[in-house]
Write a protein that holds these residues in place. Structure first.
Motif, PDB file in Angstrom:
ATOM      1  N   GLY A 179       0.811  -1.218   0.000  1.00 32.23           N
ATOM      2  CA  GLY A 179       0.000   0.000   0.000  1.00 32.23           C
ATOM      3  C   GLY A 179       0.842   1.265   0.000  1.00 32.23           C
ATOM      4  N   PHE A 180       1.985   1.208  -0.701  1.00 32.85           N
ATOM      5  CA  PHE A 180       2.865   2.369  -0.767  1.00 32.85           C
ATOM      6  C   PHE A 180       2.711   3.033  -2.127  1.00 32.85           C
ATOM      7  N   GLY A 181       2.908   4.347  -2.157  1.00 32.87           N
ATOM      8  CA  GLY A 181       2.903   5.075  -3.425  1.00 32.87           C
ATOM      9  C   GLY A 181       4.329   5.398  -3.817  1.00 32.87           C
ATOM     10  N   MET A 182       4.632   5.235  -5.106  1.00 36.55           N
ATOM     11  CA  MET A 182       6.006   5.494  -5.523  1.00 36.55           C
ATOM     12  C   MET A 182       6.034   6.401  -6.745  1.00 36.55           C
ATOM     13  N   VAL A 183       6.935   7.378  -6.705  1.00 38.49           N
ATOM     14  CA  VAL A 183       7.195   8.205  -7.881  1.00 38.49           C
ATOM     15  C   VAL A 183       8.584   7.825  -8.369  1.00 38.49           C
ATOM     16  N   PHE A 184       8.645   7.292  -9.589  1.00 39.02           N
ATOM     17  CA  PHE A 184       9.922   6.834 -10.130  1.00 39.02           C
ATOM     18  C   PHE A 184      10.695   8.005 -10.718  1.00 39.02           C
ATOM     19  N   GLN A 185      11.993   7.773 -10.818  1.00 38.51           N
ATOM     20  CA  GLN A 185      12.888   8.830 -11.277  1.00 38.51           C
ATOM     21  C   GLN A 185      12.442   9.441 -12.614  1.00 38.51           C
ATOM     22  N   HIS A 186      12.020   8.586 -13.556  1.00 35.87           N
ATOM     23  CA  HIS A 186      11.612   9.146 -14.850  1.00 35.87           C
ATOM     24  C   HIS A 186      10.098   9.132 -15.005  1.00 35.87           C
ATOM     25  N   TYR A 187       9.420   9.165 -13.845  1.00 33.94           N
ATOM     26  CA  TYR A 187       7.956   9.240 -13.749  1.00 33.94           C
ATOM     27  C   TYR A 187       7.247   7.995 -14.265  1.00 33.94           C
ATOM     28  N   ALA A 188       7.761   7.388 -15.351  1.00 35.45           N
ATOM     29  CA  ALA A 188       7.116   6.218 -15.941  1.00 35.45           C
ATOM     30  C   ALA A 188       5.644   6.487 -16.260  1.00 35.45           C
ATOM     31  N   LEU A 189       5.369   7.645 -16.831  1.00 35.48           N
ATOM     32  CA  LEU A 189       3.995   7.955 -17.257  1.00 35.48           C
ATOM     33  C   LEU A 189       3.743   7.334 -18.621  1.00 35.48           C
ATOM     34  N   PHE A 190       2.456   7.109 -18.942  1.00 35.25           N
ATOM     35  CA  PHE A 190       2.103   6.556 -20.251  1.00 35.25           C
ATOM     36  C   PHE A 190       1.757   7.707 -21.184  1.00 35.25           C
ATOM     37  N   PRO A 191       2.584   7.935 -22.190  1.00 36.38           N
ATOM     38  CA  PRO A 191       2.374   9.115 -23.039  1.00 36.38           C
ATOM     39  C   PRO A 191       1.080   9.055 -23.844  1.00 36.38           C
TER      40      PRO A 191
ATOM     41  N   ARG B  22     -13.800   9.922  -8.519  1.00 34.22           N
ATOM     42  CA  ARG B  22     -13.675  10.785  -7.344  1.00 34.22           C
ATOM     43  C   ARG B  22     -12.217  10.848  -6.879  1.00 34.22           C
ATOM     44  N   ARG B  23     -11.555   9.677  -6.831  1.00 29.96           N
ATOM     45  CA  ARG B  23     -10.175   9.653  -6.357  1.00 29.96           C
ATOM     46  C   ARG B  23      -9.219  10.356  -7.316  1.00 29.96           C
TER      47      ARG B  23
ATOM     48  N   ALA C 130      -3.269   8.723  -5.540  1.00 28.82           N
ATOM     49  CA  ALA C 130      -4.661   8.316  -5.773  1.00 28.82           C
ATOM     50  C   ALA C 130      -5.094   7.110  -4.927  1.00 28.82           C
ATOM     51  N   PRO C 131      -4.251   6.082  -4.759  1.00 32.81           N
ATOM     52  CA  PRO C 131      -4.675   4.939  -3.923  1.00 32.81           C
ATOM     53  C   PRO C 131      -4.638   5.235  -2.423  1.00 32.81           C
ATOM     54  N   GLU C 132      -4.383   6.490  -2.036  1.00 32.92           N
ATOM     55  CA  GLU C 132      -4.258   6.868  -0.619  1.00 32.92           C
ATOM     56  C   GLU C 132      -3.227   5.993   0.088  1.00 32.92           C
ATOM     57  N   PRO C 133      -1.962   6.135  -0.315  1.00 31.39           N
ATOM     58  CA  PRO C 133      -0.912   5.241   0.181  1.00 31.39           C
ATOM     59  C   PRO C 133      -0.611   5.462   1.660  1.00 31.39           C
ATOM     60  N   ARG C 134      -0.052   4.418   2.275  1.00 37.30           N
ATOM     61  CA  ARG C 134       0.360   4.499   3.683  1.00 37.30           C
ATOM     62  C   ARG C 134       1.723   5.158   3.801  1.00 37.30           C
ATOM     63  N   LEU C 135       2.454   5.121   2.695  1.00 44.44           N
ATOM     64  CA  LEU C 135       3.823   5.637   2.699  1.00 44.44           C
ATOM     65  C   LEU C 135       4.100   6.115   1.281  1.00 44.44           C
ATOM     66  N   LEU C 136       4.817   7.212   1.180  1.00 41.32           N
ATOM     67  CA  LEU C 136       5.133   7.760  -0.134  1.00 41.32           C
ATOM     68  C   LEU C 136       6.641   7.673  -0.357  1.00 41.32           C
ATOM     69  N   LEU C 137       7.027   7.125  -1.527  1.00 39.27           N
ATOM     70  CA  LEU C 137       8.454   6.962  -1.851  1.00 39.27           C
ATOM     71  C   LEU C 137       8.737   7.715  -3.144  1.00 39.27           C
TER      72      LEU C 137
ATOM     73  N   GLY D  80      -6.575  -2.657 -10.536  1.00 36.85           N
ATOM     74  CA  GLY D  80      -6.475  -3.849  -9.710  1.00 36.85           C
ATOM     75  C   GLY D  80      -7.222  -3.713  -8.395  1.00 36.85           C
ATOM     76  N   ARG D  81      -7.802  -2.538  -8.148  1.00 34.08           N
ATOM     77  CA  ARG D  81      -8.519  -2.347  -6.880  1.00 34.08           C
ATOM     78  C   ARG D  81      -9.998  -2.676  -7.002  1.00 34.08           C
ATOM     79  N   ARG D  82     -10.472  -2.858  -8.239  1.00 34.26           N
ATOM     80  CA  ARG D  82     -11.887  -3.157  -8.490  1.00 34.26           C
ATOM     81  C   ARG D  82     -12.799  -2.141  -7.812  1.00 34.26           C
ATOM     82  N   LEU D  83     -12.503  -0.886  -8.032  1.00 36.50           N
ATOM     83  CA  LEU D  83     -13.333   0.166  -7.462  1.00 36.50           C
ATOM     84  C   LEU D  83     -14.442   0.511  -8.452  1.00 36.50           C
ATOM     85  N   PRO D  84     -15.637   0.900  -7.946  1.00 37.59           N
ATOM     86  CA  PRO D  84     -16.693   1.356  -8.872  1.00 37.59           C
ATOM     87  C   PRO D  84     -16.208   2.596  -9.630  1.00 37.59           C
TER      88      PRO D  84
END
Ligand SMILES: Nc1ncnc2c1ncn2[C@@H]1O[C@H](COP(=O)(O)OP(=O)(O)OP(=O)(O)O)[C@@H](O)[C@H]1O
Ligand SMILES: [Mg+2]
Length: 356
Positions: free
Chosen positions: A80-92, A116-117, A153-160, A106-110
């Motif tokens: 349940g950790f959130g991570m920001v990678f060095q090169h962001y790893a965004l999908f262009p 909302r998130r 967005a997933p409301e992480p317990r820890l941010l890296l 993978g969270r199967r949220l409505p």
């Protein structure tokens, strides 16, 4: 944040790659809600430590816990950790909102909850209204914030965060750094941020953990690292300083040296009598004076660096020692003979004995 923040506790963590110890005996507590900057030179083990915390590597020895929960055998996706990678790893090819929503996969949220998130994460990083833009249509600083929103967005317990600003150009970097400092303070999530830049660590971290050769050499506030470096490595790595050969007197209470402005200087803490080493002098602890004035070390200005109200002047002594002096107002031209004295009110110098 709906979830309370928890402390991250590392206890005697060790990690080897191919029999080479990359991290050794590393103990550290990141307090609930604290932003800790992990600082160190290239190859010191910063990314390895962040990957251990994230769950992409497992430690060979020691343990990692979040609050009362052991996490080191927990798969990355269950931490349940959130991570920001060095090169962001965004999908262009995805939109801003699409990238942020990807963090929830993978969270199967409505659908409504996903929307909302996403909206809430974008609002937190001040990107409301840009959700439908493609990532290729926004600036580098905005991309950095999308990466942060995706981690939040997933409301992480820890941010890296691994070198979160390293792919921004210098002017954008400074502005984004300020924004990031504000976002992190507002979030109140326990955060570990990796950087090899001291300025970044000092602005973003409430405390800074300094790694050297896979070992933690000092953990403290920027003031503690700057004012009371644990060893010669920290002294040279954090802030600017000149290092001047010096010898401790017979009482062990003072030092003297040919290039030591001010002559014989009392030490803050006693050192072994007669030992040799280096005195650390910060630029603000030195001042320029007329050559030949009392206690002045003579020299010649070699370079100057203009910095607005303050400038920095490097003076080379006849013995080849370089002293960096902070000056307010006009700076002398290179080649000017000058003297260097201790600034009024400078604290006793730090002394680092040379081993052996
Ligand atoms: N998978 C691996 N296999 C073998 N050695 C590795 C592996 N990953 C890292 N290392 C080694 O471990 C050491 C620490 O690497 P790490 O990437 O943690 O350093 P870093 O502090 O993040 O450096 P930088 O600032 O350059 O990113 C280096 O000597 C590196 O070569
Ligand atoms: Mg790294």
């Amino acid at each position: 944040m709906s979830r309370p923040s928890l402390p991250l506790v590392l206890d005697r963590v060790g990690k080897r790659f191919d029999a080479v110890a990359v991290l050794a005996d590393l103990s550290l507590t990141v307090e609930p809600g604290e932003v800790l900057a992990l600082l160190g030179p290239s190859g010191s083990g910063k990314t390895t430590l962040l990957r251990l915390i994230a769950g992409f590597e497992s430690p060979d020895t020691g343990s990692l816990s979040l609050g009362d929960e052991r996490i080191d055998r927990l798969p990355a996706e269950r931490r349940g950790f959130g991570m920001v990678f060095q090169h962001y790893a965004l999908f262009p090819h995805l939109t801003v909102a699409g990238n942020v929503a990807f963090g929830l996969e993978g969270r199967r949220l409505p659908r409504g909850e996903v929307d909302r998130r996403v909206a809430s994460a974008l609002a937190r990083v001040e990107l409301t209204g840009l959700g439908s833009r493609r990532v290729s249509e926004i600036s580098g600083g905005q991309q950095q914030r999308v990466a942060l929103a995706r981690a939040l967005a997933p409301e992480p317990r820890l941010l890296l965060l691994d070198e979160p600003l390293s792919n921004l150009d210098p002017s954008l970097r400074e502005r984004t750094r300020r924004d990031l400092a504000r976002f992190l303070a507002e979030l109140g999530i326990t955060t570990v941020l990796v950087t090899h830049e001291q300025e970044e660590a000092f602005e973003l971290g409430r405390r800074v953990a300094l790694l050297h050769g896979g070992r933690l050499v000092q953990v403290g506030t920027p003031e503690q690292l700057y004012g009371a470096p644990a060893d010669r490595f920290v002294a040279g790595f954090v802030g600017r300083a000149s290092f001047v050969p010096a010898r401790v007197d017979a009482d062990g209470t003072a030092i003297a040296g040919d290039a030591l402005p001010g002559g014989t200087l009392r030490l803050a803490a006693p050192a072994p009598a007669g030992s040799r080493g280096e005195a650390m002098l910060r630029p603000e602890e030195l001042a320029l004076a007329a050559p030949g004035s009392a206690g002045a070390v003579p020299g010649v200005v070699v370079t100057t660096r203009f910095g607005g109200a303050l400038s920095w002047v490097v003076v080379r002594t006849p013995g080849g020692i370089e002293l960096e002096v902070q000056v307010a107002g006009e700076r002398p031209a290179a080649g000017t003979p000058t003297g260097v004295v201790r600034a009024a009110g400078a604290p006793p110098p730090r002394f680092f004995p040379v081993p052996g």
